[in-house]
Write an enzyme that holds these catalytic residues in place. Structure first.
Site, PDB file in Angstrom:
ATOM      1  CG  HIS A 216      -2.090  -0.897   1.105  1.00  0.00           C
ATOM      2  ND1 HIS A 216      -3.242  -0.754   1.849  1.00  0.00           N
ATOM      3  CD2 HIS A 216      -2.301  -1.964   0.294  1.00  0.00           C
ATOM      4  CE1 HIS A 216      -4.105  -1.690   1.500  1.00  0.00           C
ATOM      5  NE2 HIS A 216      -3.554  -2.448   0.571  1.00  0.00           N
TER       6      HIS A 216
ATOM      7  CE1 TYR B 294      -4.737   4.009   9.068  1.00  0.00           C
ATOM      8  CE2 TYR B 294      -5.292   3.711  11.380  1.00  0.00           C
ATOM      9  CZ  TYR B 294      -4.512   3.384  10.288  1.00  0.00           C
ATOM     10  OH  TYR B 294      -3.511   2.445  10.407  1.00  0.00           O
TER      11      TYR B 294
ATOM     12  N   PRO C 181      -3.670   0.756  18.988  1.00  0.00           N
ATOM     13  CG  PRO C 181      -5.616  -0.408  18.456  1.00  0.00           C
ATOM     14  CD  PRO C 181      -4.911   0.255  19.593  1.00  0.00           C
TER      15      PRO C 181
ATOM     16  CE  LYS D 228       4.645   3.445  13.444  1.00  0.00           C
ATOM     17  NZ  LYS D 228       4.466   2.833  12.120  1.00  0.00           N
TER      18      LYS D 228
ATOM     19  CE1 TYR E  60      -0.706   3.952   9.595  1.00  0.00           C
ATOM     20  CE2 TYR E  60       0.223   3.200   7.510  1.00  0.00           C
ATOM     21  CZ  TYR E  60      -0.727   3.102   8.510  1.00  0.00           C
ATOM     22  OH  TYR E  60      -1.692   2.130   8.435  1.00  0.00           O
TER      23      TYR E  60
HETATM   24  C1  PHB Z   1      -5.630  -4.195  11.141  1.00  0.00           C
HETATM   25  O1  PHB Z   1      -5.701  -4.446   9.926  1.00  0.00           O
HETATM   26  O2  PHB Z   1      -5.990  -5.006  11.990  1.00  0.00           O
HETATM   27  C2  PHB Z   1      -5.120  -2.874  11.539  1.00  0.00           C
HETATM   28  C3  PHB Z   1      -4.616  -2.009  10.593  1.00  0.00           C
HETATM   29  C4  PHB Z   1      -4.161  -0.764  10.963  1.00  0.00           C
HETATM   30  C5  PHB Z   1      -4.194  -0.387  12.292  1.00  0.00           C
HETATM   31  C6  PHB Z   1      -4.674  -1.272  13.262  1.00  0.00           C
HETATM   32  C7  PHB Z   1      -5.142  -2.516  12.874  1.00  0.00           C
HETATM   33  O3  PHB Z   1      -3.759   0.851  12.651  1.00  0.00           O
END
Ligand code: PHB
Ligand code: APR
Length: 393
Positions: A73, A201, A293, A297, A388
């Site tokens: 990505h 997000y 989460p 990280k 990130y």
């Molecule tokens: C996930 O795909 O479970 C996931 C992806 C990004 C995040 C947290 C969890 O920031």
């Protein structure tokens, strides 16, 4: 076995990867895990790998399937007030992230460990550490009713937040920093093609939502929820209705009511215990720190920790026991904590900007301003993007 060089407690990604890295250096390990191998292999966790993490997995010789199946990505999106803003990771940093589930990373590591013939004991009960502050470190455990004791040079505490390693260190030798957030994440895994191309997000009026994926046919989605809520209160229909609302727009409208394969609620916490060394014991991964989460990280930090730890152990074995060997061992904590705190800062920042917090108008105006600044300033985007994709190891 009565003696090994390094006993590793915990077969999560931290413990398994450390074993693999040490094996490559010719260092023997015994891995002790409380749960069964099936349980460990079946756990659903996060899934975004930094390029630095991919490098370490390559170095450990466990990246073949990751390269074949992982999804690269080049950007992520932030949803706010009905609009989506893309953060072009590739253009801003030259780097991309790889979407590949922690479940898959774990499976690759378990297979590599078995293939290399390294010793692992699953369903090891009552694991206890002895003389970690002295010169004769030992680990005892019970397996199939028989008590064993193994002498070693070092112990790697990779047994997660609830493990025994951190608790084996006297409280006065550990400094703890913690922040608990007033909400959790309700997560759902479902077999349906994602209606989005990159992770979204979303900061919405109803709270945070995250649209993620595991493969071209499997999604992982989250919504911010109250800590008092229980999974049973969330039918699949209720989850998807809430998720669609929070995601909004044409993408939200395209999300179907897919049956969930897994559904769970996790609290959000920031936590660091330091230093990471007490005598012969080293803490790594979730045993030493937790991040919320939102910055993706957790797994990446576990990987950088054990990479640093493998180098410290390797360097100390190259010296005769003494001051230089000790200095090599001490370097682990200093090196790892520098990176850990940067990830703590970033994870806290992402969490702060994207969730609904109880607070006053000032807090919410600041959040709004911070996000507008991010969408308008290339400098702010570079800052987010470089964190990130992961700061250099
Ligand atoms: C996930 O795909 O479970 C996931 C992806 C990004 C995040 C947290 C969890 O920031
Ligand atoms: N004895 C033996 N094993 C134990 C004990 C114990 N007393 N206590 C816990 N364990 C095991 C757990 O069963 C688990 O398999 O230690 C392992 C720790 O693994 P993780 O929790 O996955 O932690 P870590 O390897 O540090 O990986 C961190 O996992 O939780 C996610 O977001 C986190 O992605 C990050 C990653």
């Amino acid at each position: 076995m009565k003696r090994t060089q390094v006993v590793i407690v915990g077969a999560g990604p931290a413990g398994l990867l450390l074993g693999q890295l040490l094996h490559r250096e010719g260092i023997d390990t015994l891995l002790l895990e409380r749960r069964s191998a099936e349980y460990v292999a079946g756990r659903i966790r996060a899934g975004v790998l930094e390029p630095g993490t991919v490098n370490v997995l390559e170095h450990a010789g466990v990246a073949t399937r990751l390269h074949a199946e992982g999804l690269v990505h080049e950007g992520v999106e932030i949803g706010f007030r009905g609009r989506r803003h893309r953060i072009d990771l590739k253009a801003l940093t030259g780097k991309s992230v790889t979407v590949y589930g922690q479940t898959e990373v774990t499976r690759d590591l378990m297979e590599a460990r078995a293939a290399a013939g390294m010793l692992s004991v699953y369903e090891a009960e009552d694991v206890a550490l002895h003389d970690v502050g002295g010169n004769t470190p030992r680990v005892s455990f019970r397996h199939q009713g028989v008590v064993h004791e193994v002498a070693c040079d070092f112990i790697a505490g990779c047994d997660g937040f609830h493990g025994i390693s951190r608790r084996s260190i006297p409280a006065e030798s550990l400094s703890v920093s913690e922040r608990v957030y007033p909400f959790g994440w309700l997560g759902v895994l479902a077999d349906t093609p994602p209606a989005w191309h990159e992770l979204i997000y979303a900061n919405s009026e109803q709270g945070f939502a995250l649209a993620s994926m595991r493969s071209p046919t499997r999604v992982r989605c989250y919504v911010q929820c109250d800590l008092t809520e229980r999974v049973e209160q969330w039918s699949d229909e209720r989850f998807w209705a809430e998720f669609r609302l929070r995601l909004g727009g044409e993408i939200g409208a395209r999300v179907p009511d897919a049956p969930s394969i897994e559904k769970s609620i996790a609290p959000l916490r920031s936590f660091v215990a330091e230093p990471l060394r007490f005598g012969r014991l080293f803490l790594a991964g979730d045993a030493a720190h937790i991040v919320p989460p939102t910055g993706a990280k957790g797994l990446n930090l576990a990987v950088s920790d054990v990479f640093y730890l493998s180098e410290a152990l390797r360097d100390s074995y190259r010296e005769v026991p003494g001051e230089r060997a000790e200095r090599a061992l001490d370097a682990y904590s200093t090196r790892a904590l520098r990176r850990i705190w940067r990830a703590e800062r970033f994870s806290w920042w992402m969490t702060r900007q994207l969730h609904r917090f109880p607070g006053d108008a000032f807090d919410s105006r600041l959040q709004h301003t911070e996000l507008e600044y991010l969408f308008e300033s290339r400098a702010a985007q570079v800052s987010m993007a470089e964190n990130y994709v992961g700061l250099p190891l």
